[in-house]
Design a protein around this motif. Structure first.
Motif: not given
Length: 268
Positions: A162, A164, A225, A227
């Motif tokens: 991931n 961000w 944020q 992702p």
């Protein structure tokens, strides 16, 4: 006029008397100096546009003086050294101004001393004042930005990772913001973020390379944020590219960012 002479002249000008709105400016300002272009009041916020012409500016401080007195003068850092000469900066700042009060604003420009000039003081001057009434201020313009993109710099090939992407709005409230994220090289999209989870953005994949989110609701001061749910397809270089946009955003210089990675072979 040489740069050295100009620096000395600017310093002599900087020690003049201070300015109050409605009175003469005590600091002489060269005709080619940086300029405050506009001022909008939306207490406690102000929105200003400022054109920087100084190749050696160290700091630019916004000074807000109430017309007629009665409340305190406000000072807030507008920007440090502004990259590139003749750039125009548009910012909305929480300056703590009082509602219902008219203000005049200047920018105090401080410049670094040229190498070889002795002394502990750099040059300093104030721009010509710009004044505004509270009733003159429409809703502040949005100022969207893509910030840091964080995640593993050397992900193993054949794994899921991931990344961000930080985004923010330091200007006025906005609806209908758009975020686009693209993976390249050794990275590919695993799936798009869940719709509605991040500030109301509705997200959909754009093939195998990334996603596009629309309809974002970003009030003034938003920081969040989103992702990139990625698959590391192979060893080698890759990157995450992100942009954000909205109608009325007049400061596109901070609307995009890219973060590179180097994927490594997966070990047993």
């Amino acid at each position: 006029m040489t740069y050295k002479t100009r620096m000395r002249w600017l310093y002599r000008a900087s020690v003049g008397t201070g300015m109050t709105c409605g009175l003469a400016v005590g600091l002489a300002t060269p005709s080619s100096a940086s300029a405050l272009l506009s001022l909008k009041l939306d207490a406690p916020y102000v929105t200003v546009s400022f054109r920087d012409t100084e190749p050696r500016d160290g700091s630019n401080t916004l000074i807000l003086r109430p017309q007629g007195g009665g409340v305190e003068v406000r000072k807030v850092l507008l920007a440090g050294e502004v990259p590139s000469v003749n750039r125009t900066v548009v910012k909305t700042l929480n300056a703590g101004i009082s509602p219902g009060v008219a203000y005049c604003a200047t920018v105090e420009v401080s410049t670094r001393a040229e190498e070889g000039i002795s002394g502990s003081f750099g040059a300093r001057y104030e721009t010509a004042p710009v004044c505004a009434q509270p009733g003159d201020s429409p809703t502040a313009a949005p100022d969207l930005a893509i910030g840091a993109i964080t995640g593993e710099a050397n992900p193993p090939a054949g794994t899921n990772r991931n990344y961000w992407i930080s985004y923010s709005n330091s200007g006025g409230d906005v609806q209908g913001a758009v975020i686009e994220v693209v993976a390249s090289g050794s990275l590919a999209l695993r799936r798009a973020p869940e719709s509605g989870t991040f500030n109301g953005f509705q997200c959909a994949a754009t093939g195998t390379t990334g996603f596009r989110c629309t309809g974002g609701n970003l009030p003034k001061g938003t920081k969040n944020q989103i992702p990139l749910l990625a698959t590391v397809t192979s060893a080698g270089p890759g990157a995450v590219h992100a942009t954000i946009s909205a109608p009325g955003d007049d400061n596109p210089v901070n609307n995009a960012s890219t973060e590179g990675v180097i994927a490594v072979p997966r070990t047993a």
